[in-house]
Design a protein around this motif. Sequence first.
Motif, mmCIF file in Angstrom:
data_model
loop_
_atom_site.group_PDB
_atom_site.id
_atom_site.type_symbol
_atom_site.label_atom_id
_atom_site.label_comp_id
_atom_site.label_asym_id
_atom_site.label_seq_id
_atom_site.Cartn_x
_atom_site.Cartn_y
_atom_site.Cartn_z
ATOM 1 N N ALA A 43 -28.378 30.761 -23.530
ATOM 2 C CA ALA A 43 -28.053 31.919 -24.394
ATOM 3 C C ALA A 43 -29.182 32.945 -24.330
ATOM 4 O O ALA A 43 -28.938 34.160 -24.289
ATOM 5 C CB ALA A 43 -27.828 31.454 -25.829
ATOM 6 N N GLY A 44 -30.415 32.474 -24.299
ATOM 7 C CA GLY A 44 -31.557 33.388 -24.195
ATOM 8 C C GLY A 44 -31.542 34.134 -22.872
ATOM 9 O O GLY A 44 -31.783 35.341 -22.820
ATOM 10 N N LEU A 45 -31.224 33.421 -21.796
ATOM 11 C CA LEU A 45 -31.182 34.084 -20.480
ATOM 12 C C LEU A 45 -30.114 35.164 -20.462
ATOM 13 O O LEU A 45 -30.289 36.213 -19.843
ATOM 14 C CB LEU A 45 -30.912 33.059 -19.373
ATOM 15 C CG LEU A 45 -32.046 32.077 -19.073
ATOM 16 C CD1 LEU A 45 -31.622 31.101 -17.976
ATOM 17 C CD2 LEU A 45 -33.332 32.791 -18.662
ATOM 18 N N LYS A 46 -29.001 34.910 -21.159
ATOM 19 C CA LYS A 46 -27.935 35.926 -21.204
ATOM 20 C C LYS A 46 -28.485 37.218 -21.788
ATOM 21 O O LYS A 46 -28.163 38.308 -21.345
ATOM 22 C CB LYS A 46 -26.769 35.444 -22.070
ATOM 23 C CG LYS A 46 -25.805 34.608 -21.311
ATOM 24 C CD LYS A 46 -24.569 34.330 -22.152
ATOM 25 C CE LYS A 46 -23.800 33.206 -21.500
ATOM 26 N NZ LYS A 46 -22.952 32.469 -22.379
ATOM 27 N N ARG A 47 -29.306 37.072 -22.802
ATOM 28 C CA ARG A 47 -29.880 38.255 -23.455
ATOM 29 C C ARG A 47 -30.938 38.926 -22.577
ATOM 30 O O ARG A 47 -31.301 40.071 -22.798
ATOM 31 C CB ARG A 47 -30.517 37.847 -24.776
ATOM 32 C CG ARG A 47 -29.511 37.416 -25.810
ATOM 33 C CD ARG A 47 -29.320 38.551 -26.819
ATOM 34 N NE ARG A 47 -28.152 38.331 -27.662
ATOM 35 C CZ ARG A 47 -28.133 37.550 -28.722
ATOM 36 N NH1 ARG A 47 -29.224 36.905 -29.060
ATOM 37 N NH2 ARG A 47 -27.049 37.440 -29.439
ATOM 38 N N LEU A 48 -31.450 38.172 -21.621
ATOM 39 C CA LEU A 48 -32.512 38.720 -20.760
ATOM 40 C C LEU A 48 -31.991 39.118 -19.390
ATOM 41 O O LEU A 48 -32.763 39.554 -18.541
ATOM 42 C CB LEU A 48 -33.643 37.698 -20.578
ATOM 43 C CG LEU A 48 -34.398 37.282 -21.825
ATOM 44 C CD1 LEU A 48 -35.578 36.393 -21.444
ATOM 45 C CD2 LEU A 48 -34.909 38.494 -22.602
ATOM 46 N N GLU A 49 -30.686 38.963 -19.187
ATOM 47 C CA GLU A 49 -30.171 39.177 -17.834
ATOM 48 C C GLU A 49 -30.420 40.613 -17.374
ATOM 49 O O GLU A 49 -30.511 40.894 -16.190
ATOM 50 C CB GLU A 49 -28.686 38.818 -17.758
ATOM 51 C CG GLU A 49 -28.305 38.328 -16.377
ATOM 52 C CD GLU A 49 -26.848 37.974 -16.225
ATOM 53 O OE1 GLU A 49 -26.078 38.156 -17.185
ATOM 54 O OE2 GLU A 49 -26.466 37.515 -15.135
ATOM 55 N N TYR A 50 -30.562 41.535 -18.354
ATOM 56 C CA TYR A 50 -30.840 42.921 -17.980
ATOM 57 C C TYR A 50 -32.148 43.038 -17.200
ATOM 58 O O TYR A 50 -32.375 44.002 -16.492
ATOM 59 C CB TYR A 50 -30.908 43.803 -19.244
ATOM 60 C CG TYR A 50 -32.138 43.581 -20.084
ATOM 61 C CD1 TYR A 50 -33.307 44.292 -19.828
ATOM 62 C CD2 TYR A 50 -32.147 42.649 -21.115
ATOM 63 C CE1 TYR A 50 -34.446 44.078 -20.584
ATOM 64 C CE2 TYR A 50 -33.283 42.434 -21.869
ATOM 65 C CZ TYR A 50 -34.415 43.153 -21.597
ATOM 66 O OH TYR A 50 -35.558 42.932 -22.328
ATOM 67 N N ARG A 51 -33.020 42.037 -17.332
ATOM 68 C CA ARG A 51 -34.320 42.105 -16.656
ATOM 69 C C ARG A 51 -34.237 41.719 -15.180
ATOM 70 O O ARG A 51 -35.192 41.853 -14.436
ATOM 71 C CB ARG A 51 -35.317 41.172 -17.349
ATOM 72 C CG ARG A 51 -35.552 41.496 -18.788
ATOM 73 C CD ARG A 51 -36.460 40.475 -19.411
ATOM 74 N NE ARG A 51 -37.800 40.600 -18.887
ATOM 75 C CZ ARG A 51 -38.721 41.410 -19.375
ATOM 76 N NH1 ARG A 51 -38.442 42.165 -20.418
ATOM 77 N NH2 ARG A 51 -39.915 41.474 -18.848
#
Length: 639
Positions: A43-51
Motif C-alpha cells: 500500500a505504501g509503494l502504491k502511494r510512492l509509485e509517482y516516484r
Amino acid sequence: MIPAAPRPFCDDAKRGEGDHERIIMCGIVGYVGGQSALDVVVAGLKRLEYRGYDSAGVAVLADGGLASTKKAGKLVNLEKALVEQPLPAGTTGIGHTRWATHGGPTDANAHPHLDNAGRVAVVHNGIIENFAGLRAELAERGHDLASETDTEVVAHLLAEAYSSTGDPAEAMRQVCRQLEGAFTLVAVHADEPDVVVGARRNSPLVVGVGEGEAFLASDVAAFIAHTRSAIELGQDQVVELRRESVTVTDFDGQPAEVRKYHVDWDASAAEKGGYDYFMLKEIAEQPKAVADTLLGRIDGSGALHLDEVRIAPSVLREVDKVVVVACGTAYHAGMIAKYAIEHWTRLPCETELASEFRYRDPILDQRTLVIAISQSGETMDTLMALRHAREQGAKVLAICNTNGSTIPRESDAVLYTHAGPEVAVASTKAFLTQLVACYLVALYLGQTRGTKWGDEIRTVVRQLSEVPGQVERVLETMEPVRALARSLAHKNTVLFLGRHVGYPVALEGALKLKELAYMHAEGFAAGELKHGPIALIEDDLPVVVVVPSPRGRSVLHEKIVSNIQEIRARGARTIVIAEEGDEAVVPYADHLIWIPAAPTLLQPLVATVPLQVFACELATARGNEVDQPRNLAKSVTVE
Ligand code: F6R
C-alpha cells in the motif's frame, strides 16, 4: 513456508554480467509492527509509485527466513506475482519502486537485493560511487556476487558487518562509513525479525511513528493512512526501527538530533477521491491550494508576514540582485517571478534553469538573493544550484511544497507552498502555489525595502485573495476546452504563444502537452514569431494564444491581437485564451476560452488552468497514462 535454507525466495537471484545499474530516483518503504508487512509495504509503494514506476519489489521476514519478490514494470505486475506466488505472512518488511536511470527496468535490476545467503535484503536510492573497489574486496574475501550492481555490494557488506557485530544498526553504520556517493538505504536481516534499519544521505527518508509499529519511507504519503506523527531524518544518519522504539544516530553511533512533526494532511489528500486521475483531482484542488498558500501570511491591515523568511530585513535591504533557479514547471513559475520582482522591487532579477546555472560561472556574492523553487524539494539540479550559490556567499530562499525535504533544509530560509501532496507527475496545483509564493516574496521584498507602499501591497493582496474564486469559475467552464482537446487528438503539433507573463504560460502549456499527450508542442514569445517560428504555421495548425488583459498594458494586447491575425492569415486554427469581454479578439478566434479579468502580473494564475485541462484531456483522448507519463518520474534527483 520459508525454510531456513540459504537461498533467497527471490525470483531473480542471478542476473547477467555488466548490467551495472544506478538507482537514483525511487520510493522506499519499511515497516515493523503488528500488521501484515506485505499489505503495509505494498500500500505504501502504491502511494510512492509517482516516484518511479519501472519496477518494484518487496521482502518480508517470516519464520526465521526472508522472502522476496520483484518485478519489472508497474506495481501491478508485482501485485500479480504476489497473488500467483504468495509470500509467507510476516510483520517486518521493506519495499521499493524504481525509476531506472542506468540499467534497464528488468526483474533483475529491481530491488530488494539480497546477500548470497539470502539473510539480508536491502533497498537503495542513490549511487555508490566506490562500489567497484568494494566489490573487488568482497570477491577477495570469498563473496560470490551475482551481479555488477552497487546495491548488491551493500547487501554483502551488511551481511558481513552483521556477522561480526550482531547488531543491525551498527552493521549499517559500519557499511555507511565505507560508502561514497549518494545512498539512502533500508534493510532487514533474517536474524532480527523485529528490526528495520535505514540510512540517509541525500535522498529523503522519513520515519512514521505509530502505536506499536514504525514506518520508514521516502515520503510520508506511504504511511499517512497509519500515522501522522513523523520524524525527519538528517544527512548521514542511521535509524533503527523496532515496534516500540526509534533510535537515530550519526554514522559514528552518536545520538542524533531529529525533528519530529505532525503531518497536517490526511490519507484522503493522497487518494484520488472519486476522480479518474490524481491530475484531475489536483487541478480541482487549485482554489484551495492557492487560498491555503495565502493563509496566515497577511495580517488584518493587509501587511505581509512571512515568518519563515528568516533572512534578516537588514540583509534583504542590502540585496542588489535576485536570481531564481528552478527546473521544468517550477522554472516557468520563476520566469513569471522575474516580472513581478523587477516590477515591484526595482531589483534586477534573472531566472535561470538550475541545470545550466552553476556551469556558467554566475556572478554571485553576499548581496545576491537566490530563490530556489521546487515542489519536491529534491530536484538535484536545483539542489546543486543552491549549493553553488551558498558557496559564493549568496543567501538562498527556497519555495517548496515538501516539508523537511533537502532543498529547504539546505537553504537559509523557506517559504512553503501549501498545495498538499501532488501525486500526478505533471505539476498543476504546485505551479499555481509557486506563483503565489513568488508574488508574496516579491511583495515582501518591496515592503521590506520600501519600494512598495502599504496601500499598493494591500491592493495586490486583495487581488490575490480573489484568485481562488476566479480559478473556481474557470474550472466550472472547462467542458468546451475538453471537447476541443478531444477534437484535436489526431493532431501532431500544437503551438503556444504569449507575451510578457503570458510567454511563460505558453511554455507551461506546451510542456504539459509534451509530457502528457506526447505531442510536439512549442511555446514562443509572440514577438519572436516573425524571427522564425512563423514558418511553422500551416493550414489548420492549432495555435493557442494567451492574450493579456486589454485593460492593463494595452500595447501588449494590441501587439498580440496583430500576432493572432498574422497566424490566422497563414491558416492557423487559433485557440484564444482571453479576458471575459475582450471583444477585440473575437473576430480572429476560431475557439475562444474566456478567463476572469485579473491584473496583468497575476493573470498566469487563471490563464494556466485551461491549459492544464486541455493537456489532461488530450492525453486521455490519446489513450495515455495521465498520472504516470512514460519515461518520467515525479522527483528528478539526478543531474
Ligand atoms: C512538469 C513537472 C516538472 C517539474 C520539475 C521540477 O509538469 O512537474 O517539470 O516541475 O521536474 O520539479 P520540482 O518542482 O520538484 O523541483
